[in-house]
Design a protein around this motif. Structure first.
Motif, PDB file in Angstrom:
ATOM      1  N   VAL A 170     -70.498  29.580 -33.274  1.00  0.00           N
ATOM      2  CA  VAL A 170     -71.701  28.862 -32.826  1.00  0.00           C
ATOM      3  C   VAL A 170     -72.834  29.848 -32.555  1.00  0.00           C
ATOM      4  O   VAL A 170     -73.994  29.624 -32.930  1.00  0.00           O
TER       5      VAL A 170
ATOM      6  N   LEU B 109     -76.601  30.076 -34.364  1.00  0.00           N
ATOM      7  CA  LEU B 109     -77.851  29.928 -33.616  1.00  0.00           C
ATOM      8  C   LEU B 109     -78.515  31.273 -33.343  1.00  0.00           C
ATOM      9  O   LEU B 109     -79.225  31.434 -32.353  1.00  0.00           O
TER      10      LEU B 109
ATOM     11  N   MET C 174     -78.333  24.026 -27.289  1.00  0.00           N
ATOM     12  CA  MET C 174     -77.469  23.660 -28.414  1.00  0.00           C
ATOM     13  C   MET C 174     -77.509  22.144 -28.595  1.00  0.00           C
ATOM     14  O   MET C 174     -78.541  21.537 -28.503  1.00  0.00           O
TER      15      MET C 174
ATOM     16  N   LEU D  36     -74.513  19.951 -33.000  1.00  0.00           N
ATOM     17  CA  LEU D  36     -74.109  20.927 -34.015  1.00  0.00           C
ATOM     18  C   LEU D  36     -72.934  20.453 -34.869  1.00  0.00           C
ATOM     19  O   LEU D  36     -72.540  21.146 -35.808  1.00  0.00           O
TER      20      LEU D  36
ATOM     21  N   THR E 162     -72.121  21.067 -26.606  1.00  0.00           N
ATOM     22  CA  THR E 162     -72.466  21.948 -27.722  1.00  0.00           C
ATOM     23  C   THR E 162     -72.624  21.193 -29.034  1.00  0.00           C
ATOM     24  O   THR E 162     -73.580  21.438 -29.787  1.00  0.00           O
TER      25      THR E 162
ATOM     26  N   PHE F  23     -81.517  22.650 -29.791  1.00  0.00           N
ATOM     27  CA  PHE F  23     -81.895  23.961 -30.330  1.00  0.00           C
ATOM     28  C   PHE F  23     -83.221  23.905 -31.067  1.00  0.00           C
ATOM     29  O   PHE F  23     -83.889  24.915 -31.246  1.00  0.00           O
TER      30      PHE F  23
END
Length: 665
Positions: free
Chosen positions: A362, A366, A375, A378, A448, A455
């Motif tokens: 991750v 990013l 985040m 994703l 996340t 993000f």
């Protein structure tokens, strides 16, 4: 030397050779050769470990010194191997996880200028851990113990231009020295009272140690075995990050993600768990030591899990999860369920490596952003990372049929059946931590991978590397390369299935004579009577409290971060002081900085001002010079060169002497 002895030597030496070549000649052989040589070394160690496992499975074992280092009096210091089921299990776990981390590192550290140096370090780390687990004596154990500490210092501070990394590796090094001081005291007592550092003769004298008392304080006798075991466990508290020596582990996240996985999954932090299991013939004879181990493990399990639910750094969430899981293992040791502790060590190694390496994937996607608040959403960009991390989270939460369920449920059952003082508190802590574990595990996944794509709102993405550049504008994540995702997939498989080995490992006499349990500690024997197979255990779990607590934690995380994502901020505001306590990590860092670091600075300043400047420079050096000068100034009054003044002085002197004589007469 027999063929098997050559194979034993090959296991630690293959990673060592790779580390030496990559470390000293990496500049000349290049990046590709450096990673292939170190990967080859660990692969050779893994294959050799497998063949050794096959040999041990046939009933063979080995306990012999292969090199005598020194002899002093009757004490022989040697390098030797103890190969049994406990050893080979650790060898396989360490080598497999290390191999996955080596492969993963090719992708994660691809742009790092310290590429070859990093491979050298992680290969050296593997060598040190293998020397530790294969040792048949306390000297070699201590060598491996200190070597993993030294290499972890180098790895945590790998990006040495960053002040936070230097602070973190110094903190890890110093805190571990506190634990190692106790560890060394325990080894010293063993050498003094047993006259040997080899495991077998020490264990043979365990009853003698149990019958011996020593006075730490006048009039207060202690059982020698209790003092030895508690000292040894203090070493484990540092290495395995148990309360209150846990403070170094979260800060160690300053190191690159691959080493976070290697330190926290199968190597350094599990060294203390392995050591206590190996010392079971000693610990079983000390109820005080077992109780101490049980309570420390319970405190660590519960209170570190609570901190995990307020962390926003993705790696620190996993780090506090590691602390809590290590507490579970420690509780199992205190409940005399050593094989359960090693079983959880094994399953935890797989799913925790998945979580750490998945977090690294991750972070790569990013551009080295680690804040989960930046985040979200994703899942569709990182499908492989998402699935593997979901598997790791389910296993970490302890839900069936994943590996963590079998080992964690067994620990809770062992603690419930234990009669060791402190077991009731430990059982409560274990149950509470089950709910919290489900909450923080799924909080990480939902925060996340689900919800709003936060993000895209970040103007900048701050790098974790000292050489990273800021990235402006929206970030478009993409799945990591195969060299990163392949280790994730390979580690996710045992994260699902490793727990299914519970029958032979816990109730089939798998560890044999490697672990000793006193007859009065019957928890594992009672559990064996209730075990009827993997499927019945999963079916029965639906009726037990731990299952519903873990599921409740997962559902709570779903509600807070998917259904009502605005609630966590409201709860945090309402919690007020309690939230602040958790965010401040109970104030341990501030306490240590004020009391220990501040106290050390105050003592140093006092010794400098009072001792050096006032006493040594002021009184002894300058003071003696001033005294000589004062005496010289007085004498100078009588050294004028005039005869009449000398005659007058002589007359006065004679007068004083005669008066004194007459007075005496």
């Amino acid at each position: 030397m027999t063929e098997m002895e050559k194979l034993y030597l090959l296991v630690p030496l293959a990673p060592l050779v790779g580390a030496i070549i990559a470390g000293f000649f990496g500049k000349w052989i290049g990046r590709s050769a450096a990673h292939w040589i170190t990967i080859l070394g660990v692969t050779v160690a893994l294959v050799a470990s497998y063949f050794i496992y096959q040999d041990v499975a046939l009933g063979h074992s080995y306990n012999k010194a292969i090199y005598t280092w020194a002899t002093t009096g009757d004490l022989t210091l040697s390098v030797g191997f103890l190969i049994d089921k406990l050893t080979v299990t650790m060898m396989l776990v360490v080598c497999f996880v290390s191999l996955m981390v080596h492969v993963y590192t090719i992708g994660y550290m691809a742009d790092d200028p310290g590429y070859t140096r990093f491979f050298s370090y992680i290969s050296l780390f593997t060598f040190a851990m293998l020397m530790l687990v294969m040792a048949n004596n306390f000297l070699q154990l201590f060598f491996g113990w200190e070597a993993v500490g030294l290499v972890s210092y180098l790895l945590i501070g790998f990006w040495y231009t960053r002040p936070t990394a230097i602070y973190a590796n110094l903190k890890a090094f110093l805190v571990n020295r506190v634990g190692d001081f106790g560890f060394l005291l325990g080894i010293g007592l063993i050498a003094a009272y047993c006259g040997t550092l080899d495991y077998a003769p020490v264990f043979a004298q365990a009853q003698k140690l149990a019958g011996t008392s020593i006075e730490l304080f006048s009039g207060a006798p202690w059982a020698l075995i209790s003092v030895i075991c508690i000292c040894l466990f203090i070493g484990a508290m540092g290495k395995s990050a148990q309360f209150p020596l846990h403070v170094w582990l979260p800060d160690s996240m300053e190191g690159p993600t691959p080493i976070s996985a290697l330190i926290h999954a199968a190597t350094m932090v599990t060294a203390g768990i392995f050591m206590v299991a190996r010392m079971s013939p000693l610990f079983e004879l000390s109820q005080a030591a077992l109780s101490f181990v049980l309570v420390i493990g319970a405190i660590t399990t519960l209170f570190m899990a609570l901190i995990a639910i307020v962390q926003t750094d993705i790696k620190r969430v996993v780090a506090y999860s590691t602390l809590s899981q290590l507490g579970y293992m420690t509780m199992a040791l205190g409940a005399s369920a050593y094989s359960v502790a090693i079983f959880h060590l094994m399953t935890h190694a797989f799913f925790k490596a998945v979580l750490f390496l998945g977090a690294g994937s991750v972070i790569i996607a990013l551009h080295h952003e680690q804040d989960m608040r930046k985040m979200g959403g994703l899942r569709k960009y990182l499908p492989i990372t998402y699935i593997t991390m979901l598997i790791g989270a389910i296993a970490n939460a302890g839900l069936p049929p994943f590996a963590g369920f079998f080992s964690k449920d067994s620990i809770i059952e062992a603690v419930a059946l234990s009669h060791t003082p402190g077991a009731a508190f430990a059982y409560f802590a274990a149950l509470a931590a089950v709910f919290i574990g489900g909450l923080y595990s799924f909080r990480l996944v939902f925060f996340t991978f689900h919800g709003e794509e936060r993000f895209r709102h970040a103007a900048d993405s701050h790098g974790a590397h000292d050489h990273d550049h800021a990235h402006h504008g929206p970030v478009e994540p993409h799945e990591s390369p195969k060299v990163v995702t392949l280790p994730l997939i390979l580690l996710a498989i045992p994260s699902v299935a490793a727990g299914w080995l519970i029958g032979p490992m816990l109730f089939g006499g798998y560890f044999g004579n490697a672990i000793f349990i006193a007859p009065e500690h019957e928890a594992l024997a009672e559990m064996a009577q209730e075990f009827h197979g993997v499927l019945p255990m999963m079916t029965h779990a639906v009726t037990t409290l731990p299952f519903w607590l873990a599921l409740g934690g997962a559902v709570t995380a779903w509600f807070l971060y998917i259904v009502r994502p605005e609630l966590p901020a409201i709860i945090k505001k309402k919690a007020g002081f309690l939230s602040t306590i958790l965010e401040k990590k109970y104030g341990f860092d501030e306490f240590n900085a004020f009391v220990f670091a501040g106290g050390a600075r105050l003592l140093g300043r006092g010794l400098w001002k009072g001792g050096d400047q006032m006493l040594i420079d002021g009184l002894l050096v300058n003071g003696s010079a001033k005294l000589v000068g004062w005496i010289a100034s007085i004498v100078r009054l009588f050294q004028t060169g005039y005869i009449y003044q000398y005659a007058f002085t002589m007359i006065i002197g004679l007068f004083v002497m005669m008066t004194w004589w007459l007075t005496k007469a």
